[in-house]
Design a protein around this motif. Structure first.
Motif, PDB file in Angstrom:
ATOM      1  N   VAL B  20      10.046  -1.896  42.838  1.00 36.04           N
ATOM      2  CA  VAL B  20       8.609  -1.796  43.448  1.00 36.04           C
ATOM      3  C   VAL B  20       7.727  -1.650  42.328  1.00 36.04           C
ATOM      4  O   VAL B  20       7.960  -0.850  41.334  1.00 36.04           O
ATOM      5  N   MET B  21       6.900  -2.683  42.252  1.00 28.90           N
ATOM      6  CA  MET B  21       5.638  -2.572  41.066  1.00 28.90           C
ATOM      7  C   MET B  21       4.324  -2.794  41.519  1.00 28.90           C
ATOM      8  O   MET B  21       4.101  -3.325  42.628  1.00 28.90           O
ATOM      9  N   PRO B  22       3.411  -2.139  40.990  1.00 30.79           N
ATOM     10  CA  PRO B  22       2.046  -2.623  41.075  1.00 30.79           C
ATOM     11  C   PRO B  22       1.614  -3.995  41.089  1.00 30.79           C
ATOM     12  O   PRO B  22       2.281  -4.636  40.095  1.00 30.79           O
ATOM     13  N   MET B  23       1.086  -4.493  41.982  1.00 30.07           N
ATOM     14  CA  MET B  23       0.475  -5.838  41.986  1.00 30.07           C
ATOM     15  C   MET B  23      -0.971  -5.871  42.825  1.00 30.07           C
ATOM     16  O   MET B  23      -0.898  -5.404  44.023  1.00 30.07           O
ATOM     17  N   GLN B  24      -2.073  -6.376  41.908  1.00 29.93           N
ATOM     18  CA  GLN B  24      -3.257  -6.371  42.465  1.00 29.93           C
ATOM     19  C   GLN B  24      -3.688  -5.194  43.353  1.00 29.93           C
ATOM     20  O   GLN B  24      -4.558  -5.143  44.445  1.00 29.93           O
ATOM     21  N   GLY B  25      -3.610  -4.176  42.891  1.00 26.97           N
ATOM     22  CA  GLY B  25      -4.014  -2.688  43.408  1.00 26.97           C
ATOM     23  C   GLY B  25      -3.005  -2.141  44.523  1.00 26.97           C
ATOM     24  O   GLY B  25      -3.317  -1.132  45.034  1.00 26.97           O
ATOM     25  N   LEU B  95      13.410   3.290  46.145  1.00 24.44           N
ATOM     26  CA  LEU B  95      12.520   3.207  44.835  1.00 24.44           C
ATOM     27  C   LEU B  95      11.322   3.428  45.249  1.00 24.44           C
ATOM     28  O   LEU B  95      10.688   3.370  46.308  1.00 24.44           O
ATOM     29  N   SER B  96      10.558   4.112  44.046  1.00 24.51           N
ATOM     30  CA  SER B  96       9.294   4.578  44.336  1.00 24.51           C
ATOM     31  C   SER B  96       8.354   4.057  43.277  1.00 24.51           C
ATOM     32  O   SER B  96       8.776   3.640  41.998  1.00 24.51           O
ATOM     33  N   ALA B  97       6.997   3.897  43.436  1.00 24.80           N
ATOM     34  CA  ALA B  97       5.841   3.686  42.627  1.00 24.80           C
ATOM     35  C   ALA B  97       4.444   3.836  42.803  1.00 24.80           C
ATOM     36  O   ALA B  97       4.195   4.381  44.218  1.00 24.80           O
ATOM     37  N   ASN B  98       3.706   3.984  41.944  1.00 24.02           N
ATOM     38  CA  ASN B  98       2.167   4.426  42.098  1.00 24.02           C
ATOM     39  C   ASN B  98       1.328   3.052  41.930  1.00 24.02           C
ATOM     40  O   ASN B  98       1.546   2.575  40.936  1.00 24.02           O
ATOM     41  N   PRO B  99       0.652   2.604  43.045  1.00 30.64           N
ATOM     42  CA  PRO B  99      -0.078   1.363  42.881  1.00 30.64           C
ATOM     43  C   PRO B  99      -0.940   1.508  41.554  1.00 30.64           C
ATOM     44  O   PRO B  99      -1.550   0.235  41.224  1.00 30.64           O
ATOM     45  N   THR B 100      -1.504   2.623  41.339  1.00 32.99           N
ATOM     46  CA  THR B 100      -2.665   2.736  40.392  1.00 32.99           C
ATOM     47  C   THR B 100      -2.009   2.750  38.824  1.00 32.99           C
ATOM     48  O   THR B 100      -2.780   2.821  37.730  1.00 32.99           O
ATOM     49  N   ASP B 101      -0.758   2.673  38.787  1.00 32.48           N
ATOM     50  CA  ASP B 101      -0.071   2.739  37.505  1.00 32.48           C
ATOM     51  C   ASP B 101      -0.372   1.171  36.996  1.00 32.48           C
ATOM     52  O   ASP B 101      -0.790   0.252  37.703  1.00 32.48           O
ATOM     53  N   PRO B 102      -0.509   0.977  35.338  1.00 27.76           N
ATOM     54  CA  PRO B 102      -0.648  -0.324  34.809  1.00 27.76           C
ATOM     55  C   PRO B 102       0.177  -1.279  35.128  1.00 27.76           C
ATOM     56  O   PRO B 102       1.568  -0.962  35.677  1.00 27.76           O
ATOM     57  N   GLU B 103      -0.089  -2.382  35.707  1.00 26.16           N
ATOM     58  CA  GLU B 103       0.772  -3.580  36.234  1.00 26.16           C
ATOM     59  C   GLU B 103       1.607  -4.064  34.976  1.00 26.16           C
ATOM     60  O   GLU B 103       1.317  -4.124  33.801  1.00 26.16           O
TER      61      GLU B 103
END
Lengths: 469, 103
Positions: B20-25, B95-103
């Motif tokens: 799960v990863m940040p992408m396009q905000g 799995l967890s993630a924060n969308p504002t983290d660096p891509e």
């Protein structure tokens, strides 16, 4: 922006351990132990200056690998469609019939022709199911060109609608043997069908298949004679996959690109082709009978961590036990190319990407086709474009109906010896290319990213060339 | 996380959530389908201090999806399951993630 570039490898391992599971699959190698020759279109015209062929777009089935039967769309029943041969100065006549269940057209990628023959919806009505259309135009330039639909192109090309046009010139370089390599990939599900659902990764990167193809076959073997001076004409017709080709033990002698020969051929270990691009290369076969060399697609970082992907085998080249040949040398120069008009940019095109609601969109100057502002140009004039890629992935920029030259990259001028006439060029992420093009033929000419999902997702515009009063 | 009983004859195999990863905000999910003939893959998302709720479903052959609604500065947690007919697999790993983290 990240992407799990190594996911394919991980997925492969899991699938190997899990018989019968896995929906989208590991790469599957075929067992094709023969050179995959292209079928040839039959020229029915006795006039040697006219090439007259018939193409029928129709449904068929094909077995790409492991005996699975895949429904495909074809020209004349084959993927790729039949090779069309011509010579500079010839007229090409194509009697086209659409026997598919939906409308289509044929776009002649890289060919300088009248706009009405270009196969875009701007210039012709779509050819409806059961209808026919006659394409007719002179062949002005030597080179390897290709043809494909320009309507729902991401789906129709993925289903198999593409073919190659080879135009011979008066000054072709000497060689012992020539091969055409049409590079593609295809996603085949366990039941043999092609996916009908476009997932977000395929929207972002373009569809990337789980089987690599050369001339429609998986893992083919080409045969070479020892000492032979081989000419390879390579085109990437994939929707989204870039091919970064290496052939261990060899260097590619690049003699030409999309638009003919380059003045100063050069050697390279890696040959990078984005979708739509062509390269004309040569090499001298070394080794002894039975020696084999694998053609690899090496990782290339075009954005979203694609550089972490695994190298993939594409084809095998085997030295035959025939009598060795020799005596021919690699060409070292071709005539100079006239440098196109230079100067400040007339137009700026910013390539970008983003989310619009829940949809990924690909934009030019912040807009998606057909809302990208029209560029109007008088016939017979030149225009200079700054094409600025502010996205985090490479975009192959394609211009219809004329050649362009890359005059500079991020302000650094292209040396005269490195000039090339192109119709498709990679605009790397966060890079600006200055392009110069001449527009002679009146009509509407499309320009777009040749990752077909990006073009269909909005990254497309139009140059309208106005006829002289 | 309930890993379920994978030894039951005919039980559906749960997908394996890979990333799960940040992408396009927003957030982009990638997974592997361990069940070759599932009809659908359903994804559930949990925000902090909340319960899991379904956020999307895709055909059983699809192995990635962007969650365009996950755009706030917080950690989102995901789990998946496979559906075939009326039957469900167990849930996948989380799995967890924060969308504002660096891509």
């Amino acid at each position: 922006m990240n992407r799990v570039g190594t996911r394919l490898a991980a997925r492969t391992l899991v699938l190997l351990a899990c018989t019968g599971c896995g929906s989208s699959p590991a790469l599957v190698a075929g067992e094709t132990d023969q050179a995959p020759d292209l079928s040839e279109a039959v020229d029915v015209n006795e006039d040697p200056s006219i090439t007259e062929v018939s193409l029928e777009a129709r449904e068929a089935t094909k077995s790409y690998a492991n005996g699975r039967t895949t429904p495909v769309w074809t020209y004349n029943g084959s993927v790729p469609g039949p090779l069309i041969e011509g010579a500079v100065g010839d007229e090409l006549i194509v009697h086209f019939k659409n026997s598919l269940p939906e409308a289509t057209t044929i776009h002649w990628h890289g060919v300088r022709l009248p706009a009405a023959m270009d196969g875009t919806l701007r210039m012709q009505d779509p050819v409806q199911p059961g209808d026919s259309f006659e394409y007719r135009f002179p062949l002005k330039d030597a080179g390897l060109f290709w043809f494909h639909p320009h309507i729902r192109s991401d789906e129709q090309v993925e289903k198999g609608l593409y073919g190659v046009l080879r135009v011979r010139g008066p000054d072709e370089p000497e060689h012992d043997h020539e091969s055409i390599l049409v590079l593609d990939d295809v996603s085949v599900l366990p039941d043999g069908t092609l996916p009908t659902y476009l997932d977000d990764e395929s929207k972002m990167l373009g569809r990337q298949g789980n089987i690599l193809l050369v001339n429609g076959q998986a893992s083919p073997t080409f045969r070479w004679r020892a000492g032979s001076l081989e000419r390879l004409r390579i085109v990437n017709v994939a929707n989204g996959r870039f091919f970064n080709l290496s052939l261990p033990g060899y260097r590619w002698r690049v003699i030409g690109t999309d638009g003919g020969f380059v003045p100063q051929p050069y050697d390279t270990d890696a040959l990078l082709l984005s979708p739509g691009e062509r390269y004309d290369v040569m090499l001298v076969v070394s080794g002894d009978a039975g020696d084999e060399t694998t053609l690899w697609n090496e990782p290339y970082e075009r954005g979203h961590d694609t550089g972490k992907d695994e190298p993939l085998p594409v084809a095998t080249f085997r030295v035959t036990d025939e009598q060795p040949v020799g005596g021919l040398e690699l060409p070292s120069s071709f005539p100079d190319i006239e440098r196109f008009e230079d100067g400040p940019a007339d137009h700026e095109l910013e390539l970008s990407e983003g989310l619009e609601g829940e949809n990924l969109v690909f934009t030019i100057n912040g807009a998606t086709f057909p809302d990208v502002p029209l560029i109007s140009v008088p016939a017979g004039s030149s225009r200079i474009f700054d094409v600025r890629n502010t996205s985090e992935m490479d975009h192959p920029f394609h211009l219809h109906g004329t050649f362009f030259q890359v005059l500079s990259t991020n302000g650094k001028p292209t040396p005269t010896a490195s000039l090339a006439n192109r119709d498709t060029v990679i605009v790397p992420q966060m890079t600006t290319l200055k392009l110069s093009a001449r527009f002679d033929e009146p009509g509407g000419w499309m320009y777009h990213c040749h990752i077909l999902e990006h073009a269909e997702g909005g990254m497309m515009g139009e140059v309208n060339v106005e006829a002289s009063p | 996380m309930d890993m379920g009983d994978h030894s039951s004859p005919g039980a559906l195999e749960a997908p394996m959530l890979m990333k799960v990863m940040p992408m396009q905000g927003a957030l982009h999910l990638e997974w592997m389908n361990m069940q070759s003939d599932g009809d659908m893959v359903e994804a559930e998302r949990k925000m902090p201090e909340a319960e899991f709720e379904q956020v999307f479903s895709v055909p059983g052959t699809v192995d990635n999806k962007m969650d365009a609604q996950a755009t706030h500065n917080m950690v989102y947690t995901y789990r998946l399951r496979c559906k075939k007919g009326d039957a469900y697999s167990d849930y996948s790993n989380e799995l967890s993630a924060n969308p504002t983290d660096p891509e």
